[in-house]
Enzyme design. Sequence first.
Site, PDB file in Angstrom:
ATOM      1  N   LEU A 152      35.103  45.643  35.196  1.00  0.00           N
ATOM      2  CA  LEU A 152      33.778  45.388  34.634  1.00  0.00           C
ATOM      3  C   LEU A 152      33.724  45.987  33.226  1.00  0.00           C
ATOM      4  O   LEU A 152      32.844  46.761  32.884  1.00  0.00           O
ATOM      5  CB  LEU A 152      32.685  45.974  35.534  1.00  0.00           C
ATOM      6  CG  LEU A 152      31.317  45.297  35.416  1.00  0.00           C
ATOM      7  CD1 LEU A 152      31.354  43.886  35.977  1.00  0.00           C
ATOM      8  CD2 LEU A 152      30.243  46.114  36.131  1.00  0.00           C
ATOM      9  N   ILE A 155      34.678  42.029  29.125  1.00  0.00           N
ATOM     10  CA  ILE A 155      34.557  40.660  29.628  1.00  0.00           C
ATOM     11  C   ILE A 155      33.897  40.636  31.007  1.00  0.00           C
ATOM     12  O   ILE A 155      33.027  39.803  31.279  1.00  0.00           O
ATOM     13  CB  ILE A 155      35.939  39.967  29.678  1.00  0.00           C
ATOM     14  CG1 ILE A 155      36.551  39.923  28.280  1.00  0.00           C
ATOM     15  CG2 ILE A 155      35.821  38.553  30.255  1.00  0.00           C
ATOM     16  CD1 ILE A 155      38.031  39.520  28.258  1.00  0.00           C
ATOM     17  N   ARG A 232      45.268  38.882  34.412  1.00  0.00           N
ATOM     18  CA  ARG A 232      46.697  38.693  34.168  1.00  0.00           C
ATOM     19  C   ARG A 232      47.379  38.262  35.460  1.00  0.00           C
ATOM     20  O   ARG A 232      47.077  38.782  36.541  1.00  0.00           O
ATOM     21  CB  ARG A 232      47.346  39.996  33.669  1.00  0.00           C
ATOM     22  CG  ARG A 232      47.145  40.261  32.177  1.00  0.00           C
ATOM     23  CD  ARG A 232      47.907  39.263  31.302  1.00  0.00           C
ATOM     24  NE  ARG A 232      47.746  39.500  29.870  1.00  0.00           N
ATOM     25  CZ  ARG A 232      46.856  38.903  29.096  1.00  0.00           C
ATOM     26  NH1 ARG A 232      45.996  38.034  29.613  1.00  0.00           N
ATOM     27  NH2 ARG A 232      46.803  39.156  27.800  1.00  0.00           N
ATOM     28  N   ASP A 256      43.843  30.957  35.836  1.00  0.00           N
ATOM     29  CA  ASP A 256      44.084  30.670  34.415  1.00  0.00           C
ATOM     30  C   ASP A 256      45.351  31.374  33.938  1.00  0.00           C
ATOM     31  O   ASP A 256      45.857  31.076  32.862  1.00  0.00           O
ATOM     32  CB  ASP A 256      42.890  31.147  33.573  1.00  0.00           C
ATOM     33  CG  ASP A 256      43.034  30.811  32.087  1.00  0.00           C
ATOM     34  OD1 ASP A 256      43.344  29.640  31.779  1.00  0.00           O
ATOM     35  OD2 ASP A 256      42.859  31.712  31.245  1.00  0.00           O
ATOM     36  N   GLU A 261      54.438  33.105  32.923  1.00  0.00           N
ATOM     37  CA  GLU A 261      53.991  31.937  32.154  1.00  0.00           C
ATOM     38  C   GLU A 261      55.079  31.461  31.185  1.00  0.00           C
ATOM     39  O   GLU A 261      55.772  32.298  30.623  1.00  0.00           O
ATOM     40  CB  GLU A 261      52.711  32.308  31.387  1.00  0.00           C
ATOM     41  CG  GLU A 261      51.584  32.622  32.346  1.00  0.00           C
ATOM     42  CD  GLU A 261      50.327  33.128  31.640  1.00  0.00           C
ATOM     43  OE1 GLU A 261      50.267  33.128  30.393  1.00  0.00           O
ATOM     44  OE2 GLU A 261      49.398  33.526  32.356  1.00  0.00           O
ATOM     45  N   HIS A 279      46.176  29.033  30.885  1.00  0.00           N
ATOM     46  CA  HIS A 279      45.804  30.216  30.090  1.00  0.00           C
ATOM     47  C   HIS A 279      44.961  29.820  28.863  1.00  0.00           C
ATOM     48  O   HIS A 279      45.348  30.081  27.726  1.00  0.00           O
ATOM     49  CB  HIS A 279      47.061  30.995  29.653  1.00  0.00           C
ATOM     50  CG  HIS A 279      46.784  32.429  29.318  1.00  0.00           C
ATOM     51  ND1 HIS A 279      47.672  33.447  29.582  1.00  0.00           N
ATOM     52  CD2 HIS A 279      45.707  33.025  28.739  1.00  0.00           C
ATOM     53  CE1 HIS A 279      47.166  34.590  29.169  1.00  0.00           C
ATOM     54  NE2 HIS A 279      45.963  34.359  28.652  1.00  0.00           N
TER      55      HIS A 279
HETATM   56  P1  NDP Z   1      38.338  46.218  29.099  1.00  0.00           P
HETATM   57  O1  NDP Z   1      39.342  47.271  28.816  1.00  0.00           O
HETATM   58  O2  NDP Z   1      37.040  46.223  28.376  1.00  0.00           O
HETATM   59  O3  NDP Z   1      38.017  46.190  30.663  1.00  0.00           O
HETATM   60  C1  NDP Z   1      38.982  46.368  31.640  1.00  0.00           C
HETATM   61  C2  NDP Z   1      38.282  46.669  32.950  1.00  0.00           C
HETATM   62  O4  NDP Z   1      39.268  46.743  33.984  1.00  0.00           O
HETATM   63  C3  NDP Z   1      37.544  47.999  32.961  1.00  0.00           C
HETATM   64  O5  NDP Z   1      36.338  47.842  33.665  1.00  0.00           O
HETATM   65  C4  NDP Z   1      38.486  48.925  33.714  1.00  0.00           C
HETATM   66  O6  NDP Z   1      37.756  49.947  34.354  1.00  0.00           O
HETATM   67  C5  NDP Z   1      39.115  47.949  34.712  1.00  0.00           C
HETATM   68  N1  NDP Z   1      40.424  48.386  35.177  1.00  0.00           N
HETATM   69  C6  NDP Z   1      41.521  48.648  34.444  1.00  0.00           C
HETATM   70  N2  NDP Z   1      42.535  49.034  35.226  1.00  0.00           N
HETATM   71  C7  NDP Z   1      42.067  49.005  36.501  1.00  0.00           C
HETATM   72  C8  NDP Z   1      42.639  49.316  37.771  1.00  0.00           C
HETATM   73  N3  NDP Z   1      43.898  49.750  37.868  1.00  0.00           N
HETATM   74  N4  NDP Z   1      41.868  49.160  38.871  1.00  0.00           N
HETATM   75  C9  NDP Z   1      40.602  48.732  38.756  1.00  0.00           C
HETATM   76  N5  NDP Z   1      40.001  48.435  37.595  1.00  0.00           N
HETATM   77  C10 NDP Z   1      40.726  48.571  36.476  1.00  0.00           C
HETATM   78  O7  NDP Z   1      39.122  44.840  28.865  1.00  0.00           O
HETATM   79  P2  NDP Z   1      38.506  43.395  28.559  1.00  0.00           P
HETATM   80  O8  NDP Z   1      37.359  43.139  29.466  1.00  0.00           O
HETATM   81  O9  NDP Z   1      38.310  43.245  27.103  1.00  0.00           O
HETATM   82  O10 NDP Z   1      39.761  42.481  28.986  1.00  0.00           O
HETATM   83  C11 NDP Z   1      40.314  42.592  30.289  1.00  0.00           C
HETATM   84  C12 NDP Z   1      41.609  41.834  30.406  1.00  0.00           C
HETATM   85  O11 NDP Z   1      41.362  40.444  30.532  1.00  0.00           O
HETATM   86  C13 NDP Z   1      42.551  41.901  29.201  1.00  0.00           C
HETATM   87  O12 NDP Z   1      43.296  43.089  29.193  1.00  0.00           O
HETATM   88  C14 NDP Z   1      43.419  40.679  29.394  1.00  0.00           C
HETATM   89  O13 NDP Z   1      44.563  41.003  30.157  1.00  0.00           O
HETATM   90  C15 NDP Z   1      42.529  39.731  30.187  1.00  0.00           C
HETATM   91  N6  NDP Z   1      42.146  38.572  29.370  1.00  0.00           N
HETATM   92  C16 NDP Z   1      42.569  37.318  29.730  1.00  0.00           C
HETATM   93  C17 NDP Z   1      42.244  36.227  28.950  1.00  0.00           C
HETATM   94  C18 NDP Z   1      42.698  34.855  29.314  1.00  0.00           C
HETATM   95  O14 NDP Z   1      42.928  34.046  28.412  1.00  0.00           O
HETATM   96  N7  NDP Z   1      42.830  34.518  30.587  1.00  0.00           N
HETATM   97  C19 NDP Z   1      41.471  36.364  27.711  1.00  0.00           C
HETATM   98  C20 NDP Z   1      41.034  37.718  27.452  1.00  0.00           C
HETATM   99  C21 NDP Z   1      41.381  38.759  28.257  1.00  0.00           C
HETATM  100  P3  NDP Z   1      38.414  51.376  34.754  1.00  0.00           P
HETATM  101  O15 NDP Z   1      39.299  51.764  33.595  1.00  0.00           O
HETATM  102  O16 NDP Z   1      37.254  52.266  35.000  1.00  0.00           O
HETATM  103  O17 NDP Z   1      39.217  51.135  36.000  1.00  0.00           O
END
Ligand code: NDP
Length: 319
Positions: A152, A155, A232, A256, A261, A279
């Site tokens: 959360l 995005i 991912r 997606d 990939e 993607h």
């Molecule tokens: P943010 O860093 O803002 O958010 C990541 C979220 O994931 C945080 O809420 C974090 O919370 C949580 N998180 C991270 N690691 C874990 C874990 N091990 N267990 C549970 N929760 C976890 O990133 P964004 O929202 O900007 O982007 C997220 C990802 O989306 C990108 O890194 C990218 O890989 C993917 N993406 C894919 C796209 C596509 O084209 N399909 C486009 C854009 C992004 P916490 O750290 O508290 O756990």
Amino acid sequence: SDQPVAILVPGRIHPRVLERLKETFEIVAVPMGPPHDIDPGLRDRIRGVAISGVLDNGWIDRLPNLEIVSNFGVGYDGVDTAKALQHDIIVTHTPDVLNDEVADTTIALLLNTLREYPRAENYLREGRWKSEGPYPLTPLSLRGRHVGILGLGRIGIEIARRLEPFKVRIGYHTRTRRDGLPYTYYPSLKAMAEEVDTLISIVPGTAATHKIFTSEIFAALGPNGVFINVGRGTSVDEEALAEALRSRTIAAAGLDVFYDEPNVPQALLDLPNVSLLPHVASASVPTRNAMADLVVDNLIGWFREKKVITPVPETPVKA
Ligand code: NDP
């Protein structure tokens, strides 16, 4: 010297990145993959990298004056930030400018998966509406669903906000609980999978998220379960997912992103209850232009005034 700073660009990148970089820097275009020999004079002028995809660590070892790696995309799993940190190299990425686009795509993929819109359109285009009558009713619907979002962040929160007017129940799991939100917090992915019937993954590709979607998680999600992945592909055990879909351990999936990939497992392609996208979550002209600008502006900011706009947390910028 008065020779320009050189920027290494391994593999393909958005053309706007190259156009804009050319105005300020010398571009050194090389193939994606392991490094090759370059003339030492040029090599020593390479102080930056612009990358869309995977940066081979060999380049970090070979470029003695490398200061910054500017990554196209918010997800930077293609860049080894621990390695960069060891070499005092800053890594930047492209957060926020794609939040809305990716969240929009997530909702579309969710609806496509539930209501089979791409299949229904193909049915019309193949002339089957005329020859066979109405498209079959979809067994699945968004009505009454309970959605759990893994991640959360920037995005994930936009996905949650978009889900509100769809009148579904919303919960989430992250390692750190977020205050002041009207969504149910679950202490683990497993606990969330047991409670919800729809899982959306929007976590980064890290060691901690590697293959966390297992047969155990799909079993917990259950036979009405729907799994959507826009984070991912490395988060998913794709064999376990294909088997869960085949055996109807879960009802459907919308993907997606994929483990390797652009290779999409045949087992997933063969299943009727999967909606697949290549993607494309952020892949509109306006959003990709904004990402391209941020890639370039991070490099320009660094070389003009030692300031970057969006560094990743693993490589903080020293004053
Ligand atoms: P943010 O860093 O803002 O958010 C990541 C979220 O994931 C945080 O809420 C974090 O919370 C949580 N998180 C991270 N690691 C874990 C874990 N091990 N267990 C549970 N929760 C976890 O990133 P964004 O929202 O900007 O982007 C997220 C990802 O989306 C990108 O890194 C990218 O890989 C993917 N993406 C894919 C796209 C596509 O084209 N399909 C486009 C854009 C992004 P916490 O750290 O508290 O756990």
